[in-house]
Design an enzyme around this catalytic site. Structure first.
Site, PDB file in Angstrom:
ATOM      1  N   HIS A   1       0.829  -1.209   0.000  1.00  0.00           N
ATOM      2  CA  HIS A   1       0.000   0.000   0.000  1.00  0.00           C
ATOM      3  C   HIS A   1       0.863   1.259   0.000  1.00  0.00           C
ATOM      4  O   HIS A   1       0.678   2.152  -0.845  1.00  0.00           O
ATOM      5  CB  HIS A   1      -0.917  -0.007   1.223  1.00  0.00           C
ATOM      6  N   GLU A   2       1.787   1.328   0.931  1.00  0.00           N
ATOM      7  CA  GLU A   2       2.653   2.507   0.999  1.00  0.00           C
ATOM      8  C   GLU A   2       3.577   2.584  -0.217  1.00  0.00           C
ATOM      9  O   GLU A   2       3.918   3.677  -0.687  1.00  0.00           O
ATOM     10  CB  GLU A   2       3.467   2.491   2.291  1.00  0.00           C
TER      11      GLU A   2
ATOM     12  N   HIS B   1       1.789   4.459  -2.938  1.00  0.00           N
ATOM     13  CA  HIS B   1       1.904   5.914  -2.766  1.00  0.00           C
ATOM     14  C   HIS B   1       3.298   6.401  -3.174  1.00  0.00           C
ATOM     15  O   HIS B   1       3.445   7.435  -3.834  1.00  0.00           O
ATOM     16  CB  HIS B   1       1.646   6.295  -1.303  1.00  0.00           C
TER      17      HIS B   1
END
Length: 358
Positions: free
Chosen positions: A18-19, A22
């Protein structure tokens, strides 16, 4: 202990992915990333950028309960041309949505890996009827029909038929079937249930259909079924959220990390072999990944969806009032949202523990 480690591994990978979404999106858009961290709390390991550069610090932290990607201009406005707040709205939305997109992609890839050795898939084809089934007929259902829609819901997987039939509550339904290559619509069709006798001699109440055609698991079929499985998970999550809103489900039906560990343990113990246990846990991990993708895009403060929502609100406010919501007030709202989410997580966690001890 093994299942706790499996749960930590799943959460750790999904947070990193997820990170990482980003991070990659920010880099593609030219936004400065100050730190990319896996975990929270004290730093266990770190790699600092070269001195005098706007590089990224990479860190691994003690508590495996999250992570973050610290972007220039995310928390407060910055004059740096590489700050998030100085990018266009489409770039900002892309960066905020990239984490959820990566979670969904991982869920799809996990499902694809599980099905990589499949030889065949079951389809929603009607292969027969129980004796005296009233649904069969020239104006009704026929052997060979492939059910495509139930009351407007598209059938993506074989299991969708039973799901949507059970949720419809019985009575007349709109069905769409594929018959001899043509689309046939049965409007307001009476889906009558009655008592039937199964092959083992027991009686049950149902529709009297034999479902389950067989499709060869070609490469194309594996890709399609895996994608449909991931999309179907999204629909199930939306359905569950709808049940929460309508009152058909409550907080008592939610599970947190403790409940997830318990579910993983139950899967491992009830599986007939190690290979089956790994497959079941992998599919469960895919569900968690897709669930994280959907939940993170909800317009709730502190979540990525909440940040996207404020971007849209501020864009509309600039067009109409030539002003935007002051960043500090937006920050307060996100802080309150974070505290409420943490409170809900605590309630769900205590609820899971109570279930285990009782």
């Amino acid at each position: 202990m093994m299942y706790i480690l499996a749960a930590i591994l799943i959460f750790g990978v999904l947070v990193a992915v997820h990170e990482g979404g980003h991070f990659l999106a920010a880099r593609l858009c030219g936004v400065t990333v100050h730190e990319f961290a896996i975990g929270m709390g004290p730093i266990l390991w770190k790699r600092e950028p070269e001195e005098g550069t706007e590089g990224t610090r990479y860190s691994l932290r003690l508590l495996p309960i999250g992570g973050f990607c610290a972007l220039e201009g995310e928390e407060e406005a910055s004059d740096n041309p590489h700050a998030l707040n100085n990018q266009g709205i489409l770039k900002q939305i892309f960066i905020f949505a990239a984490g959820a997109a990566m979670n969904f992609l991982v869920g799809f890839l996990v499902i694809l890996c599980v099905y990589s050795n499949a030889e065949a898939f079951r389809t929603a084809e009607i292969t027969g009827f129980y004796p005296d089934c009233p649904l069969q007929g020239a104006d009704g259902l026929q052997v060979g029909d492939v059910i495509e829609r139930v009351d407007g819901h598209r059938v993506l997987l074989y299991s969708d038929v039973g799901l949507y039939l059970s949720r419809s509550g019985g009575g007349n339904m709109d069905l769409v079937v594929r018959r001899n290559g043509e689309r046939v619509v049965l409007r307001d069709f009476p889906m009558v249930t009655r008592e039937y006798t199964g092959e083992d001699g027991s009686t049950f109440t149902g529709y009297g259909l034999y479902l389950g055609g067989v499709e060869k698991a070609t490469v194309g079929a594996k890709l399609r079924v895996s994608w449909n499985y991931a999309v179907d998970m999204v629909r199930l999550i939306w359905m569950s959220l709808g049940d929460l809103v309508t009152g058909n489900a409550g907080v008592k039906d939610l599970s947190g990390p403790v409940g997830i560990v318990s579910a993983i343990g139950e899967m491992g113990e009830t599986s007939r072999s190690l290979a089956e246990a790994v497959e079941n846990i992998a599919l469960f991990g895919a569900l968690i990944a897709v669930n994280l993708a959907v939940m993170n895009l909800l317009p709730i403060p502190a979540l990525d969806g909440g940040k996207i929502f404020f971007l849209l609100i501020n864009s509309a406010a600039m067009l109409v009032f030539r002003r935007r919501i002051p960043p500090k007030y937006e920050g307060y709202i996100h802080a309150v949202g974070f505290l409420l989410l943490m409170g809900l997580m605590l309630v769900v966690t205590f609820q899971d523990i109570f279930r285990l001890v009782n």
